[in-house]
Design a protein around this motif. Structure first.
Motif, short mmCIF file in Angstrom:
data_model
loop_
_atom_site.label_atom_id
_atom_site.label_comp_id
_atom_site.label_asym_id
_atom_site.label_seq_id
_atom_site.Cartn_x
_atom_site.Cartn_y
_atom_site.Cartn_z
N LEU A 104 5.67 -0.41 -10.86
CA LEU A 104 6.04 -1.31 -9.77
C LEU A 104 7.56 -1.33 -9.59
CD1 LEU A 104 3.58 -4.19 -10.65
CD2 LEU A 104 3.46 -2.65 -8.69
N LEU A 111 8.51 -9.55 -7.65
CA LEU A 111 7.05 -9.56 -7.55
C LEU A 111 6.57 -11.00 -7.70
CD1 LEU A 111 6.58 -6.53 -9.91
CD2 LEU A 111 5.96 -6.54 -7.49
N GLU B 180 4.39 -6.43 0.48
CA GLU B 180 3.82 -7.25 -0.59
C GLU B 180 2.49 -6.66 -1.07
OE1 GLU B 180 5.76 -11.62 -0.04
OE2 GLU B 180 3.85 -11.33 1.00
N THR B 183 2.50 -3.89 -3.76
CA THR B 183 2.73 -4.27 -5.15
C THR B 183 1.42 -4.62 -5.86
OG1 THR B 183 2.95 -6.64 -4.73
CG2 THR B 183 4.94 -5.31 -4.47
#
Lengths: 326, 326
Positions: A104, A111, B180, B183
């Motif tokens: 990631l 995150l 988003e 992820t």
């Protein structure tokens, strides 16, 4: 200032202020719950601090009693919002290994996911879960509780809205996690309710151990009485100021928003250990070709305790609980 | 039975029961908020139904007044939990196109994320958002509100916990969503507060239009006064019974849990249109090689209205609101 919430049979419990040594506690008549205090923090804080000073100095106050952590709920037994980050890159990289996913990104934006906040379990509550086959895991992390944060605030403004600090055990079901993660939708089934250690503290309680919007402390984790990890929480790639500002980009944050660091992890994990089982399994996969440590069985216990760098116990009390068949 | 919540200056508002024709409303002294009613639904429902019958039959009741939808908040102005599915495969497939991602699976388990539930905007509230550059989009969908659902319940048991039905506009920021999503953590910044049409109804209000735990109705969507979509909501790949049971796998659902269908969408989208702009852009990408419809500008309006199959208006009232600079 140290705060806790006692079980009074109501969902939000009874807020109490603790003495400096955490041996005594007393309720404040104007602020029956932590949620109510957070909704008017600039009024509530000085009143609660005055009570804490009285309790610490004189050893008494109206309705004062010995503080019994076993009677405590989570400091905020339920919240309108729980947003959990994943701010430790060594954890993220290991999880990508254990879940067989690409690493990631940790270079641009934090995150974060939104999780279950309708209840936070106490640090000593049994944790009922449906099946050992789901890969039951603990995750030791730190968190902050904010008052009202306006949409679009800067990182600097966000830092000023961090009102309380807490220690969290973020329960996870690891065999479901990658299935949900691969959809891009984040976790629902893989993330049941978190547990929280009994005492929430204002940032000044940590002294120099609250710096750069990070907990400069170790998190000591024991699984079934065996030391499992002692990672340092200062290694966050993003500070809590950045996490709060990130969360507030397109929403006001309501008072009592809880924001988590993600599992505390260090690049020196082979020396300091881990704050969750999945990390150890990933290290085994890297070093030995396969994971050999199992996830938790019903009846297993986990204990978490923050430690100052000089070895003193942190002020949050402990998480010490077992997982049971739900 | 039709229920609404009037603005009385408090976060949970004042629950009112509506007459059958939705012209009159009255509060019930024992059930001041919808959350309180949902926490004791087996007691609250007959009392509220008795009041509704009195109001409909006699045209009066203590504190009865004309129902003014403009004074209504969302039926549940805040909830402890909002879990949004994505149960329309034609929507999922088109979103994969517009986001340049692999198609999501629709054959085994529902897609679901946990979203912001500390507030639901009214159906007529202005919607403040930070930037037009984020790709502001509406999403028309239906939702259900449950009472307490035990962990591990079956699909059949879950169906019995669906107590109220609502119409939702799930605001989305499309330029943030894929960032988003990639992820695996799901959406935080991309999903600000939803809006909800003013009237929540018990399932019996829909008659045959509540079947297979699905809304057998059309959702009429207008953007700036132009018809944009009239998709049928019966096309869900998973019914709400399955969505509720999915959500309850590893958690009890608290009373007042809101569960959404995801954007209403049909495979015949070229004929019936769409319930969000991103879908139209995806169709343009497929048919014309590039998206040409812009996302929303500040000042743009969206109107949503459920329609029975025979063309009659659904019972939820309307979403009719504009997006503004936050």
């Amino acid at each position: 200032m140290k705060l806790a919430t006692l079980d009074n049979g109501r969902p939000d419990g009874q807020l109490v202020v603790l003495s400096a040594d955490a041996r005594l506690c007393a309720p404040h008549p104007a602020w029956p719950t932590l949620q109510q205090a957070l909704e008017a923090w600039t009024e509530a804080e000085p009143a609660l601090r005055a009570l804490a000073a009285q309790l610490s100095t004189t050893g008494t106050a109206p309705s004062a009693q010995a503080f019994d952590a076993a009677r405590a709920l989570a400091p905020l037994p339920r919240a309108w919002q729980w947003l959990d980050g994943s701010a430790f890159q060594s954890h993220g990289d290991l999880m990508s290994t254990v879940f067989h996913m690409d690493k990631l990104p940790y270079d641009e934006r934090p995150l974060m996911y939104q999780g279950l906040s309708d209840r936070f379990l106490s640090g000593t509550a049994d944790v009922p879960l449906p099946s050992e086959a789901d890969g039951i895991d603990f995750e030791g992390e730190f968190g902050v509780i904010t008052d009202a944060v306006p949409m679009g605030c800067t990182r600097e403004q966000a830092a000023g809205h961090i009102r309380l600090l807490v220690l969290i055990n973020d329960w996870s079901l690891r065999r479901i996690a990658p299935v949900e993660m691969k959809t891009g939708f984040g976790w629902v089934q893989a993330k049941p309710a978190c547990s929280v250690a009994p005492i929430a503290v204002t940032p000044d309680e940590l002294g120099e151990a609250w710096r750069d919007s990070r907990f400069q402390m170790h998190l000591q984790v024991d699984w079934n009485g065996q030391r499992f990890g002692l990672a340092h929480a200062g290694a966050m790639a993003f500070g809590f100021d950045q996490l709060v500002a990130h969360a507030a980009y397109s929403r006001d944050l309501v008072p009592g928003t809880v924001i988590g660091s993600g599992t505390v992890s260090n690049e020196t994990y082979r020396e300091v250990g881990s704050s969750c089982i999945a990390e150890r399994r990933a290290i085994e996969m890297l070093d030995e070709g396969a994971a050999r440590t199992p996830y938790m069985a019903f009846g297993d216990t986990v204990r978490m305790q923050a430690k100052f760098e000089d070895g003193r116990d942190g002020p949050f009390g402990v998480v010490d609980q077992q997982v049971v068949k739900g």
